[in-house]
Design a protein around this motif. Sequence first.
Motif, short mmCIF file in Angstrom:
data_model
loop_
_atom_site.label_atom_id
_atom_site.label_comp_id
_atom_site.label_asym_id
_atom_site.label_seq_id
_atom_site.Cartn_x
_atom_site.Cartn_y
_atom_site.Cartn_z
N VAL A 180 38.45 45.07 41.26
CA VAL A 180 38.11 43.96 40.38
C VAL A 180 37.74 42.74 41.22
N ALA A 181 36.62 42.12 40.88
CA ALA A 181 36.19 40.86 41.48
C ALA A 181 36.30 39.77 40.42
N ASP A 182 37.25 38.90 40.59
CA ASP A 182 37.48 37.82 39.63
C ASP A 182 36.69 36.59 40.09
N LEU A 183 35.59 36.30 39.43
CA LEU A 183 34.76 35.14 39.75
C LEU A 183 35.11 33.93 38.89
N HIS A 184 36.21 34.02 38.18
CA HIS A 184 36.60 32.95 37.26
C HIS A 184 37.88 32.24 37.72
N ASN A 185 38.92 33.01 38.00
CA ASN A 185 40.19 32.47 38.50
C ASN A 185 40.78 31.42 37.56
N VAL A 186 41.08 31.87 36.34
CA VAL A 186 41.77 31.03 35.37
C VAL A 186 42.97 31.82 34.87
N LEU A 187 43.71 31.25 33.93
CA LEU A 187 44.95 31.88 33.46
C LEU A 187 44.68 33.28 32.91
N ARG A 188 43.63 33.43 32.10
CA ARG A 188 43.34 34.74 31.51
C ARG A 188 43.11 35.79 32.59
N SER A 189 42.25 35.46 33.55
CA SER A 189 41.93 36.46 34.57
C SER A 189 43.12 36.72 35.48
N ASN A 190 43.98 35.73 35.66
CA ASN A 190 45.17 35.95 36.48
C ASN A 190 46.20 36.83 35.78
N ILE A 191 46.25 36.76 34.46
CA ILE A 191 47.10 37.69 33.72
C ILE A 191 46.56 39.11 33.86
N LEU A 192 45.23 39.25 33.76
CA LEU A 192 44.62 40.57 33.98
C LEU A 192 44.89 41.05 35.40
N LYS A 193 44.90 40.11 36.34
CA LYS A 193 45.19 40.48 37.72
C LYS A 193 46.56 41.14 37.83
N PHE A 194 47.54 40.57 37.15
CA PHE A 194 48.88 41.14 37.18
C PHE A 194 48.88 42.57 36.65
N PHE A 195 48.17 42.80 35.55
CA PHE A 195 48.12 44.15 34.98
C PHE A 195 47.46 45.13 35.95
N PHE A 196 46.33 44.72 36.55
CA PHE A 196 45.64 45.60 37.49
C PHE A 196 46.47 45.82 38.76
N TRP A 197 47.14 44.77 39.21
CA TRP A 197 48.00 44.89 40.39
C TRP A 197 49.10 45.91 40.16
N PHE A 198 49.67 45.89 38.97
CA PHE A 198 50.76 46.80 38.63
C PHE A 198 50.29 48.25 38.68
N SER A 199 49.00 48.47 38.38
CA SER A 199 48.46 49.84 38.40
C SER A 199 47.87 50.20 39.76
N GLY A 200 47.92 49.27 40.71
CA GLY A 200 47.45 49.57 42.06
C GLY A 200 45.96 49.40 42.26
N THR A 201 45.27 48.73 41.34
CA THR A 201 43.83 48.51 41.47
C THR A 201 43.57 47.27 42.34
N PRO A 202 42.78 47.40 43.41
CA PRO A 202 42.46 46.22 44.24
C PRO A 202 41.84 45.11 43.39
N PHE A 203 42.27 43.88 43.66
CA PHE A 203 41.84 42.74 42.84
C PHE A 203 41.69 41.53 43.76
N GLN A 204 40.49 40.96 43.81
CA GLN A 204 40.24 39.77 44.61
C GLN A 204 39.66 38.68 43.71
#
Length: 347
Positions: free
Chosen positions: A89-113
């Motif tokens: 996942v490439a987060d080009l927004h970096n706001v609360l919504r995308s950071n919550i999604l980051k937590f979900f993807f992190w928990f599943s082991g998906t690389p997230f920048q």
Amino acid sequence: MDKNKTYHLLIIRLSAMGDIAMTVPVLLHLTNTYPELKITVLTKDFFKPIFSEIPNISIYGADVKEKHKGIFGLWKLYRELKLLHIDAVADLHNVLRSNILKFFFWFSGTPFQKIDKGRKEKKVLTSGEPNFFRPLKTTHQRYAEVFKSLNFPIRLQENFTLPKQEIAVRLPDLSCPKTQKWIGIAPFAAFSGKTYPYKLMQEVVDKLNASGNYQILLFGGGNHEKQLLEAWEEKFVNCVSVVGKMSFTQELSIISNLNIMLSMDSGNAHLAANYGVPVVTLWGVTHPYAGFAPFGQPADNALLADREKFPLIPTSIYGNKVPDGYKDVMKTILADDVVQKVIEVIH
């Protein structure tokens, strides 16, 4: 990256239109450099036409006001995205919504920048201290850094633009095929601090219209802007407002055929630049040094308010902070200078 499989990259960029439009040149470089890469862009459905000409890209619509609202809605969105078998996942927004999604993807082991927006640097730039007045990284460069961190480095070059589109709509007052050069004018912005005074812009339109050499197309949105632009349409014979007369896809087809776009520091500047259209921008309390200049445009196509008279510029990144005495900064950009620059660039 395993070269024996198709790698699926999710890109998050939900709003605003200008920031979304600024992803286009970067994605053009990305898909050209890595043609085997499969890309899904998570954004609002309305913005789908912006990406329609980029290969290997699909859009996943986020409904953040209803279906995907709140933490439970974002969990539902994450579950939907997981079905797409996202590899990173490439987060080009970096706001609360995308950071919550980051937590979900992190928990599943998906690389997230995620993007480094340079908030501290921008705060310093807008502090008014003369020692800190210097250009920052562009937003395009910041986007590219996210892909580099995911092992997809790209080299940004100015010759990557979208192709000109076939005009998808016919307006009664619009000459198709073109018998005059087309000048697009987008005179509005989200905040008054970066909007050229209406009377001065009317003077610009008047002088360009009087030459008889140009077809002027007016861009905006909302009922108030629609009424103001329709007043110019009635007043000036070579002037056509496109507001409320076409879909967003049709509007983009018109923009792609312009000979020049005159815009504020706003989304229309980036939409036009994506098609390689020359863009002249007007800047009030914001400044190109913050990194939001349209891609591939010469620096002298940006007409700036007078910093000798208003040394605190830029007073904000988005134009929403106007100090006392700075309300009229854009009046230091003379209408005659705007007309001269437009004519210089168009010819």
